[in-house]
Design an enzyme around this catalytic site. Sequence first.
Site, PDB file in Angstrom:
ATOM      1  N   ARG A 190       5.405  -8.134   4.307  1.00 29.39           N
ATOM      2  CA  ARG A 190       4.517  -9.254   3.932  1.00 29.39           C
ATOM      3  C   ARG A 190       4.597 -10.505   4.790  1.00 29.39           C
ATOM      4  NH1 ARG A 190       1.648  -5.757   1.291  1.00 29.39           N
ATOM      5  NH2 ARG A 190       2.361  -5.137  -0.769  1.00 29.39           N
ATOM      6  N   ASN A 223      -0.639  -4.921   7.895  1.00 25.75           N
ATOM      7  CA  ASN A 223      -1.599  -5.602   7.004  1.00 25.75           C
ATOM      8  C   ASN A 223      -1.003  -6.884   6.442  1.00 25.75           C
ATOM      9  OD1 ASN A 223       0.175  -4.089   5.443  1.00 25.75           O
ATOM     10  ND2 ASN A 223      -1.289  -3.727   3.798  1.00 25.75           N
ATOM     11  N   HIS A 276      -3.497   6.035   7.526  1.00 28.33           N
ATOM     12  CA  HIS A 276      -3.678   6.025   6.075  1.00 28.33           C
ATOM     13  C   HIS A 276      -4.943   6.839   5.857  1.00 28.33           C
ATOM     14  CE1 HIS A 276      -3.798   3.857   2.012  1.00 28.33           C
ATOM     15  NE2 HIS A 276      -4.833   4.684   2.021  1.00 28.33           N
ATOM     16  N   HIS A 308       2.132   8.831   4.177  1.00 24.04           N
ATOM     17  CA  HIS A 308       2.130   9.082   2.717  1.00 24.04           C
ATOM     18  C   HIS A 308       1.206  10.226   2.278  1.00 24.04           C
ATOM     19  CE1 HIS A 308      -1.117   6.257   3.282  1.00 24.04           C
ATOM     20  NE2 HIS A 308      -0.441   5.172   3.025  1.00 24.04           N
ATOM     21  N   ASP A 323       6.674   3.498   1.734  1.00 27.94           N
ATOM     22  CA  ASP A 323       5.494   2.654   1.534  1.00 27.94           C
ATOM     23  C   ASP A 323       5.874   1.489   0.610  1.00 27.94           C
ATOM     24  OD1 ASP A 323       2.991   1.586   1.580  1.00 27.94           O
ATOM     25  OD2 ASP A 323       2.007   3.208   0.500  1.00 27.94           O
ATOM     26  N   HIS A 349       4.537  -6.257  -4.900  1.00 25.32           N
ATOM     27  CA  HIS A 349       3.672  -7.273  -5.495  1.00 25.32           C
ATOM     28  C   HIS A 349       4.439  -7.804  -6.702  1.00 25.32           C
ATOM     29  CE1 HIS A 349       0.185  -5.965  -3.116  1.00 25.32           C
ATOM     30  NE2 HIS A 349       0.534  -4.723  -3.410  1.00 25.32           N
TER      31      HIS A 349
HETATM   32  O1  DOR Z   1      -0.693   0.943  -2.401  1.00 21.47           O
HETATM   33  C1  DOR Z   1      -0.698   0.467  -1.285  1.00 21.47           C
HETATM   34  N1  DOR Z   1      -0.244  -0.773  -1.056  1.00 21.47           N
HETATM   35  N2  DOR Z   1      -1.181   1.194  -0.277  1.00 21.47           N
HETATM   36  C2  DOR Z   1      -1.400   0.664   0.945  1.00 21.47           C
HETATM   37  O2  DOR Z   1      -1.924   1.342   1.801  1.00 21.47           O
HETATM   38  C3  DOR Z   1      -1.080  -0.758   1.208  1.00 21.47           C
HETATM   39  C4  DOR Z   1      -0.046  -1.246   0.265  1.00 21.47           C
HETATM   40  C5  DOR Z   1       0.118  -2.743   0.285  1.00 21.47           C
HETATM   41  O3  DOR Z   1       0.205  -3.310   1.382  1.00 21.47           O
HETATM   42  O4  DOR Z   1       0.178  -3.348  -0.780  1.00 21.47           O
END
Ligand code: DOR
Length: 457
Positions: free
Chosen positions: A74, A104, A194, A247, A319, A323
């Site tokens: 993050r 990302n 992905h 994944h 993965d 959050h």
């Molecule tokens: O569930 C997911 N969360 N799949 C992803 O491809 C990205 C990831 C995220 O960055 O939260």
Amino acid sequence: MATLDFPKVPGGDLTFREVELLLPGGAAPFVGDLRIEAGVITAVGMVDRPAGEVIDARGLTLMPGVIDPQVHFREPGPTHKEDLATGSAAAAVGGVTSFLEMPNTQPTTTTRAAVLDKHARASGRCRAHWGFFLGATPENQDLLAREALAPLVCGLKIFMGSSTGTLLVDDPAALEAHFAVSDAVARGVPIAVHAENEARLRANKAAAVAPTVRDHHRLRDAEAARLATAQAVALAEKYRRRLHILHLSTAEEAALLAERPRDGLVTSETLPQYLWLDARDYDRLGTRLQMNPPVREARHGEALWAALHAGVIDCMATDHAPHTLEEKARPYGEAPSGMPGVETLLPLMLHAAHLGKCTLPQVVQWLCEAPARCYGLTGKGRLSVGADGDVVLVDRRLSRTLRDADVVSKCGWTPYAGWTLTGFPVLTALRGRPVYRDGRLVDDVFGAPLTFAHGAT
Ligand code: DOR
């Protein structure tokens, strides 16, 4: 700058005595010694001249540091969920000594400046060795070569289906243009996908009436994953471009890969979530279980276990996608997808070995040797003379019940809260220097950038 010029991280001296050693190539465990000098393994078996601290490890097991080839830490961006320091601390506690981190973030890792910024942030803060993915956009096919990024990135990540963040390459021509860059021009940097078909995801979503989280795996169904994996494999074969499927979540994708020759052109990984959880768990975990690709019906988990055993799937990743619980508590449609996992990967797989679902040498193959091979990580993933002294000392008889309160990741929860597992790391060392021991992180021990023999797989 083609390579990174951070201050060199010193290697340590360390000797383990009478420890159960998990050596490369699926060798049966045997009891012996292991010596690390200046960060490098210099003796395995009988050690008559120990170096550094001598650890009497009778009754414990020594294996290579785990490599997690898919995490989201993050930073830069939503660092209230995680950052490079906290994510890598969670890694160290979980026996993970190297991680490959996804693009990302905010901003996305889609420029040379963004890649260098991540390396600078990691240096002196990460409790594990790091590698970063470059993110693919519909336009940046020439970036790897133009900016000579091969030594600085572990792979090119393509989101074929949209997930957390803005990265997406769903236009077939733009996708094909990424694969059409030859391995020679891309300097062997693997493409990691992905694999979910965006058009199908959109169509499923449009057709759904008042979906709940229990429908998540129907909206993002197995056919969406199979379509995208088939498309990526066809492109890799057409252009002979090295491909890693991230994944892998379905029986159908595993069947598709089983039909290919094991030629190293296409490799894949699966996740503990798909092996240990299934669609029945949406009742219990709700949106905490929501991730992309989704956790599915139990038949997929069974097929993925079988594919790992058959060598069709090469390795495991987490993965790790943290959050906060507050964010996850939002209603379906607003709750973000993803769950943490970097600190539970090894305990879950040691527990699997404890239950007889796999062997300890397989744990080493799937969590250490294979990810090192898939990404050409030099010096990593094996206990052998000349390899880096990244090691995990494991007590495979230690049972513990997982609790949210003990989670090191900044997000502060685990989907496995309440589970009692047998088998935990008790010491993690980076190039001969303990970074985690006896339940605590050790001050001032940090990782270094990984180096890659791209194209050697
Ligand atoms: O569930 C997911 N969360 N799949 C992803 O491809 C990205 C990831 C995220 O960055 O939260």
